[in-house]
Scaffold this motif. Structure first.
Motif, short mmCIF file in Angstrom:
data_model
loop_
_atom_site.label_atom_id
_atom_site.label_comp_id
_atom_site.label_asym_id
_atom_site.label_seq_id
_atom_site.Cartn_x
_atom_site.Cartn_y
_atom_site.Cartn_z
N UNK A 245 0.96 -1.13 0.06
CA UNK A 245 0.08 0.05 0.11
C UNK A 245 0.95 1.27 -0.04
N UNK A 246 1.88 1.33 0.81
CA UNK A 246 2.89 2.51 0.57
C UNK A 246 3.59 2.59 -0.53
N UNK A 247 4.01 1.67 -1.16
CA UNK A 247 4.67 1.61 -2.64
C UNK A 247 3.85 2.33 -3.45
N UNK A 248 2.30 2.20 -3.48
CA UNK A 248 1.64 2.79 -4.47
C UNK A 248 0.66 4.13 -4.10
N UNK A 249 1.13 4.47 -2.79
CA UNK A 249 0.55 5.71 -2.52
C UNK A 249 -0.90 5.53 -1.98
N UNK A 250 -1.17 4.50 -1.73
CA UNK A 250 -2.53 4.10 -1.05
C UNK A 250 -2.46 4.33 0.39
N UNK A 251 -1.15 4.31 0.97
CA UNK A 251 -1.00 4.86 2.34
C UNK A 251 0.24 5.90 1.97
N UNK A 252 0.27 6.93 2.76
CA UNK A 252 1.36 8.05 2.61
C UNK A 252 1.85 8.27 3.86
N UNK A 253 3.03 8.42 3.95
CA UNK A 253 3.78 8.82 5.50
C UNK A 253 3.88 10.32 5.62
N UNK A 254 3.41 10.30 6.89
CA UNK A 254 3.29 11.77 7.28
C UNK A 254 4.37 12.17 8.34
N UNK A 255 5.11 10.89 8.87
CA UNK A 255 6.28 11.03 9.63
C UNK A 255 6.84 9.49 9.91
N UNK A 256 8.04 9.56 10.01
CA UNK A 256 8.82 8.26 10.08
C UNK A 256 8.24 7.05 10.45
N UNK A 257 7.23 7.08 11.27
CA UNK A 257 6.15 6.06 12.19
C UNK A 257 4.80 6.14 11.68
N UNK A 258 4.49 7.26 11.04
CA UNK A 258 2.92 7.26 11.00
C UNK A 258 2.74 7.36 9.45
N UNK A 259 1.63 6.79 9.07
CA UNK A 259 1.24 6.56 7.68
C UNK A 259 -0.28 6.81 7.64
N UNK A 260 -0.88 7.55 6.55
CA UNK A 260 -2.17 8.23 6.59
C UNK A 260 -2.86 7.60 5.31
N UNK A 261 -4.12 7.39 5.41
CA UNK A 261 -4.99 7.04 4.08
C UNK A 261 -5.52 8.16 3.41
#
Length: 888
Positions: A245-261
């Motif tokens: 999900x992260x690689x395709x931008x479906x989850x994006x990082x907002x900090x080194x330890x936090x992802x957002x949808x």
């Protein structure tokens, strides 16, 4: 609110046209396009905008966009209107009406939502939270900032930031990696990369194809985040589904330890809906049982009489001074327990009666050095009124009181216990909640008892964000987002708070199933439950249904359900109270003038006694039990108490014979005669004190009794003993030893001991704590709208351009000579001019006047701003400018 906000939503530069055919460009322009009725509706809905009255529409728009005012306006929205505001906060700015509708329906047909949405938008527009035409709806910036998502405070909708917001600051290389992994062609700059990702996530077909390739575990992660909170913590090495999900931008990082949808992804997964469950219609208040109105009125009348009798009994027991006042104010816990035991009620109910008497002005502290509670002089006036009028006074005091007895026994913010009659019991929302609870009961058919849970659900819909205070809430934990069967990929979502404007007690609740349910301790809900309980205790309701007398007190229809708003008005409270008392009076029990004497030294009152009889019997006997019939018991102490008031044995026999429907029993007659024979045999006076008795053997017996040692008695003569204590202490001491002495005056006459009641000085009832500014009346609204219109005319009048700039800070600035010459010329030509004026308090304003006379350092003219003739000192005029058009 920043300078940019003022420029966009309030300020209109000079010389600019006020709006265009495409609609208003600022909030101030939108307000200028309203009629007087529209401005009055805004000021009525948001009375805080009137303090003080704005000088013009620009100032009104600025004030309407301040944080405090917007928070208060949001708090008073119903659930669906709030959902509309929340949807606009995550919609494009500006948002066409069809886009807003799609955020609720997802492109499907939902007639109920489609029918309710225009009304909600109209309400938001009326309250100046939304402005612009339907093709360009704009939420005021402050409301958008409060409702829009952020890492610290996700949106109440559960949506996160957009792709553009989440990727701000991301390296171009990383963006290109995401673009490539999503199957998109590479771009030449970050802007086009973000646009390509946004286009992918908002294209239903391409997005569906991308998700078809996702692992099932990845889809499970999205399912956990889709309705919020959209944030989740990840480890340094996330699991394969999270990495996909992260690689395709479906989850994006907002900090080194936090992802957002991202918001676009969540909307796709939701089918385009901003809320999981829109609530366009208010929940119906259910009926748990229906009674005949006569049954309800009878039950309420019985409880109303009991309420009046309880308050009377409570205050009568404190007739000679009640418990001491705590140093910090209020009643001690032990005194509350004693009061509850005396009234035979639980402590919370005793606290309610105490606070009711206090709120009605019948009870207060006496203000002495040894401060105690006691009835007020108003209590005596209250006793002289008929029972129905006494009830109406108690009910009226309860309706408007902000003191909340339900809080007694709880703790304040500092951990201190809240005591009855003490400080910190005021809750400004209490009167509004009480009135609304009763108004909702009035919407049911007469005699119908409401289901409490459905009534509370209706209140929650009407005020979904109302709590104890409006404050910035702390973050609350939300659902975890690891893939099924894994623990190392993610830990927990970061936050689930409803937003920075959420209430203290209800912070973690959203409207789309995005956050925790409303806490049971929510103050507004507790106030509603207490209102239902107290209304039943007071006789406003009977068997859970609103009584006819209560409907009259609230000025509501008597024999039909009230309308949806169910707000009484148009009648003075005193008139409504008189009408309620008239309706209640025939239903109250009639006082009786007799008792039934029994051989066991008791008397039974078969109903409420007439006041003179009740007062006399309360002195002669002690109350043993209460209920439908009151039982009195005669004892030696009670008979002596009656003799102390100056009555003789023959008087007591005559009293009983006159008011008893049965013969006076022989044991009672013997008791009265025996006590009367001993009463006054000993005489007590002041030496410090002395005891006089014709029987010297009796005095010798007293001296020989060891129990008399604390009195320090000595014989002065065969028939006189002296004591080194005051007469009252000596009297009490000998009575405790079993004797029946009587006090005598300096002349040797027997002193009559009367029950002189202890009263406080005149006291006013506690003033309710206002819940914000009061609602303006029609006269104030009309005057305010007129003043704002006039001030706006002065502020926006087109002026002639001078050769040299003459304005400073929005006010004209000219020399004294130029000012004098210009106003004199205006007098001669009869034209109007624009002036800047500073009053004696230093407040500056701008006005349009038509000068008619200039003399003695003053200019007199018709002030178009104030709509009256006024005189201004010339030295307080900062400058003057001619108007481009003399028509005003």
């Amino acid at each position: 609110m920043g300078i940019g906000e003022l420029d966009r939503e309030a300020h209109v530069p000079e010389g600019r046209p006020k709006g265009t055919a495409a609609g208003p460009r600022t909030l101030a322009e939108a307000l200028r396009g309203r009629g007087d009725d529209g401005l009055a509706a805004l000021l009525r809905a948001r009375p805080d905008l009137l303090g003080p009255v704005p000088n013009d529409l620009t100032q009104l728009a600025t004030r309407a966009g301040t944080r405090a005012s917007v928070v208060r306006a949001l708090e008073r929205l119903d659930r669906f209107s709030l959902q509309v505001a929340e949807a606009l906060a995550v919609a494009p700015d500006p948002a066409p009406y069809p886009v807003l509708l799609d955020l609720f329906t997802g492109g499907r047909e939902e007639p109920e939502t489609e029918a309710a949405l225009p009304g909600a938008v109209a309400l938001l527009r009326e309250q100046a939270l939304v402005w612009g035409e339907d093709d360009r709806l704009r939420l005021v910036r402050t409301a958008r900032e409060l409702l829009a998502p952020s890492p610290q405070h996700p949106s109440p909708t559960g949506l996160g930031p957009t792709v553009a917001e989440a990727t701000a600051g991301m390296s171009p290389g990383r963006l290109q990696e995401i673009v490539a992994a999503a199957g998109l062609p590479s771009t030449h700059d970050p802007v086009s990369a973000v646009a390509a990702l946004t286009g992918l996530f908002t294209d239903r077909e391409r997005m569906g194809a991308l998700l078809d390739t996702a692992p099932p575990e990845a889809l499970a992660v999205l399912d956990r985040l889709v309705w919020g909170p959209p944030y989740g913590e990840v480890t340094a090495r996330p699991t394969a589904p999270v990495g996909w999900l992260r690689d395709r931008g479906l989850l994006l990082p907002v900090s080194p330890r936090t992802m957002v949808l991202p918001r676009e992804v969540a909307l796709h997964l939701r089918g385009g809906r901003a809320h999981r469950a829109p609530e366009p219609r208010a929940p119906e208040v259910g009926v748990v049982r229906a009674y005949r109105p006569q049954v309800v009125d009878s039950a309420a009348a019985g409880q109303a009489y009991a309420a009046v009798a309880t308050v009377e009994e409570l205050l009568k027991s404190w007739d000679h001074g009640g418990p001491a006042v705590l140093r910090a104010g209020g009643l001690a816990v032990r005194d509350l327990k004693r009061t509850a035991a005396a009234l035979d009620v639980p402590e919370p109910v005793a606290a309610f009666w105490l606070e009711l008497a206090y709120g009605a002005g019948l009870l207060a502290s006496d203000g002495e050095a040894d401060e105690r509670y006691a009835p007020t002089p108003a209590y005596d006036d209250w006793l002289d009124q008929p029972p129905a009028e006494r009830w109406a006074r108690l009910a009226g005091a309860w309706l408007k009181a902000t003191r909340t007895p339900g809080l007694v026994g709880g703790q304040d913010a500092k951990g201190r216990t809240l005591s009855a009659l003490g400080p910190d019991l005021d809750r400004a929302a209490a009167p509004e909640v009480r009135h609304r609870v009763l108004a909702l009961l009035a919407t049911l058919p007469p005699g119908a008892a409401a289901d409490p849970e459905t009534l509370l659900a209706r209140l929650r819909w009407e005020r979904p964000t109302r709590g104890t205070t409006t404050a910035r809430s702390t973050s609350a934990p939300a659902a975890s987002v690891p893939a099924p069967g894994t623990d190392a990929g993610t830990t927990r979502a970061e936050t689930g708070a409803a937003g920075p404007w959420a209430s203290e007690a209800g912070a973690a609740r959203g409207t789309g199933g995005t956050s925790a349910p409303r806490p049971a301790a929510d103050l507004r809900e507790r106030l509603a439950r207490w209102a239902l309980r107290d209304a039943e205790l007071l006789g406003i309701t009977g068997r859970g249904a609103l009584s006819t007398a209560a409907r009259a007190l609230l000025n509501l229809p008597l024999d039909a359900p009230a309308g949806p708003a169910a707000e009484g008005g148009g009648v003075e409270p005193e008139v409504a109270a008189e009408r309620a008392a008239e309706l209640l009076e025939p239903l109250l029990p009639r006082p009786v003038d007799h008792v039934l004497l029994q051989a066991d030294l008791t008397a039974v009152a078969p109903g409420p006694l007439l006041r003179p009889l009740a007062d006399a019997l309360a002195v002669l006997a002690d109350v043993e039990s209460k209920g439908g019939a009151t039982v009195y018991r005669f004892t030696p102490g009670s008979v002596r108490r009656a003799l102390d008031t100056g009555r003789s044995a023959s008087d007591l026999h005559a009293f009983l014979a006159a008011h008893a429907r049965t013969p006076v029993p022989q044991p009672l007659a013997y008791l009265i005669d025996d006590v009367a024979r001993k009463h006054g045999h000993l005489r007590i006076g002041a030496a410090s004190a002395y005891v006089r008795c014709d029987d010297d053997a009796l005095l010798g017996e007293i001296l020989a009794d060891r129990r008399s040692a604390p009195l320090r008695l000595r014989r002065l003569a065969p028939t006189v003993l002296a004591a080194q204590t005051d007469p009252s202490s000596l009297l009490d001491g000998l009575r405790s030893m079993g004797y029946a002495p009587a006090a005598e005056s300096a002349e040797g006459d027997v002193m009559i001991s009367r029950a002189d009641a202890h009263r406080t000085p005149p006291r006013t009832p506690p003033a309710p704590v206002p819940d914000g500014p009061p609602a303006p009346d029609a006269t104030l609204l009309k005057a305010a709208v007129h003043a704002i219109r006039a001030g706006d005319h002065a502020a926006t009048a087109v002026r002639k351009e001078p050769a040299v700039p003459v304005t400073t800070g929005g006010l004209p600035r000219t020399s004294a000579a130029e000012t004098l010459a210009t106003v004199q010329a205006a007098v001669m030509t009869g034209s109007a001019v624009w002036i800047g004026y500073v009053n004696a308090e230093g407040a500056a304003s701008q006005r349009v006047i038509a000068p008619v006379r200039v003399e003695g350092g003053f200019v007199t003219g018709y002030d178009h701003t104030a709509d009256e003739v006024r005189t201004y000192p010339l030295h307080r005029i900062t400058g003057v400018a001619e108007l481009a058009d003399e028509e005003v």
